[in-house]
Scaffold this active site. Structure first.
Site, PDB file in Angstrom:
ATOM      1  N   ASP A   1       0.847  -1.213   0.192  1.00 57.34           N
ATOM      2  CA  ASP A   1       0.058  -0.006   0.212  1.00 57.34           C
ATOM      3  C   ASP A   1       0.966   1.123  -0.106  1.00 57.34           C
ATOM      4  O   ASP A   1       1.784   1.410   0.903  1.00 57.34           O
ATOM      5  CB  ASP A   1      -0.825   0.130   1.198  1.00 57.34           C
TER       6      ASP A   1
ATOM      7  N   ASP B   1     -13.780  -4.698  -3.293  1.00 51.80           N
ATOM      8  CA  ASP B   1     -13.912  -4.873  -1.644  1.00 51.80           C
ATOM      9  C   ASP B   1     -15.290  -5.157  -1.550  1.00 51.80           C
ATOM     10  O   ASP B   1     -16.386  -4.519  -1.774  1.00 51.80           O
ATOM     11  CB  ASP B   1     -13.496  -3.601  -1.024  1.00 51.80           C
TER      12      ASP B   1
END
Lengths: 193, 251
Positions: free
Chosen positions: B11, B130
């Site tokens: 990330d 997600d």
């Protein structure tokens, strides 16, 4: 060494250039037939859809040039597929260098095949210092049928040709530029042909 | 034989690697280019970079990072975060990214998936989903999991495949950051419903969790972040154990 990458607007060329750069060589993009024909070695890349790639090759006359080349030529992924007789993708006639056809994997397996698979039945100096069962990175929905010109095979649904050779023409279905150490070795071998 | 892939996820925020727990509480885990090279040398099969604070100002930093990674790393990598147009993808592929991952922008404008797969080929289009399980039903969430929608996970997965996605990266928000294992039931159902590879994400805590997601979850690849960044699970050890359990891996 005069190393040229055939530029016909196909795919991720940067990775190939960087892979040669890591080996200490500069690979230069070119769509100029006069330049390509003089090169010591030629890379024929390709990512994308076969019929539109073929159309682009024809627009620049590169479709006629490539089969005439006499120096070592390495087709990668779609580049290799376009060097075959024909491909089911977009029902496209290929350059006819390799005497085999390109078909689509069936829906019995996940398509595209994506990831690392083994190569075996290795022939040719292209696989010097690469072992039976070494892994290469592949991303493809279409495969070249196994044939006499196979210099490596892989298994996915069936045994297919993951590398081909005829005279000075070489083709690999996998991406050597993304295949870690084994891929680096293959590119090095190509430079030493 | 095609092997199962181990995919460290980095990330990225302002050019640095961070890992959120349940998408908040960011911790610093280092320089992404150094990490990427280490992972490639240690046997990672692929890498994912997610720009979690994608902004216009950040875009150039991200392009520079992608260029540096492509220059130094000899395994494939995917870039995601803030991608919403053909132009965005063109720029990233030109910097050397192998695939891009789109998420919220695909939900907002599903035609984007068609546009990208037509222009660049489906092999480089990863659709990240997600989702959160609420009262037994999985719902797609947007913007790093902060915005709920009424779109059902399995319907959306079928649609993205039909529109030309080459791969699905499924993150279970119920499992992400818990280190209690992947969402194997949902993953297995996804694998039955669609015929493109599925990357499992969210919940990795132990080596056995990876084995379970490949066997029970039928995943083609498994993604994790902190267990790799902080050295809790060495990739080589992980792959050796998977092999011992009969799971095909590249060693």
């Amino acid at each position: 060494m005069d190393l040229k990458i055939v530029n016909y607007g196909a795919g991720n060329i940067k990775s190939i250039q960087f892979a040669f750069q890591r080996l200490g060589y500069e690979a230069i993009l070119s769509d100029n037939p006069d330049e390509i024909i003089k090169a010591d070695k030629v890379i024929f890349p390709g990512v994308g859809e076969a019929s539109s790639a073929m159309k682009k090759l024809k627009q620049s006359g590169l479709d006629a040039l490539i089969p005439k080349l006499e120096q070592p030529v390495l087709g990668i992924c779609l580049g290799m597929q376009l060097m075959c007789n024909c491909t089911e993708e977009g029902d496209t006639k290929g350059l006819g260098i390799f005497n085999t056809n390109v078909k689509r994997f069936s829906n019995n397996v996940k398509v595209p095949q994506m990831g690392w698979n083994t190569v075996r039945s290795l022939k040719s100096n292209l696989f010097k210092n690469i072992s039976e069962g070494d892994y290469m990175y592949l991303v493809h929905s279409f495969y070249a049928e196994n044939c006499e010109e196979s210099i490596a095979t892989s298994d996915y649904e069936l045994e297919y040709a993951s590398a081909l050779q005829k005279d000075n023409f070489y083709g690999v279905q996998f991406h050597p530029e993304k295949s870690s150490k084994a891929g680096e070795q293959l590119l090095k071998n190509f430079l030493e042909l | 034989m095609l092997t199962k892939r181990i995919v460290p996820c980095l990330d990225i925020k302002n050019g640095r690697t961070v890992k959120g727990v349940n998408f908040v509480d960011l911790r610093d885990a280092g320089d992404p280019v150094i990490l990427a090279k280490q992972y490639a040398d240690l046997g990672a099969d692929e890498l994912v970079f997610l720009d979690i604070a994608a902004t216009l100002e950040n875009r150039k930093t991200m392009h520079d990072m992608v260029l540096k990674v492509a220059e130094q790393v000899n395994i494939p990598f995917t870039v995601g975060g803030g991608i919403s147009s053909v132009e965005d993808v063109d720029a990233l592929l030109h910097c050397g990214a192998d695939k891009v991952s789109i998420n919220s922008s695909a939900v907002k404008r599903p035609e984007l998936i068609n546009e990208l797969s037509n222009k660049f080929g489906s092999q480089c289009v990863v659709v990240a989903i997600d989702a959160k399980q609420i009262d037994g039903e999985w719902f797609v969430h947007l913007a790093g999991g902060t915005i709920p929608t009424d779109i059902k996970l399995f319907d959306w997965a079928i649609e993205v495949e039909q529109r030309g996605a080459g791969e699905i990266l499924f993150t279970s928000m119920n499992h992400d950051g818990t280190k209690a294992g992947f969402a194997n039931e949902a993953l297995a159902k996804l694998s039955e419903l669609v015929n493109i590879p599925i990357i499992a994400s969210g919940g990795a805590g132990t080596i056995q969790h990876f084995a379970d997601t490949f066997i029970d979850g039928k995943a083609d690849a498994a993604l994790a972040a902190s267990v790799f960044h902080f050295g809790e699970i060495p990739i080589l050890e992980l792959k050796k154990e998977l092999k011992k359990q009969g799971i095909p891996v590249r060693l």
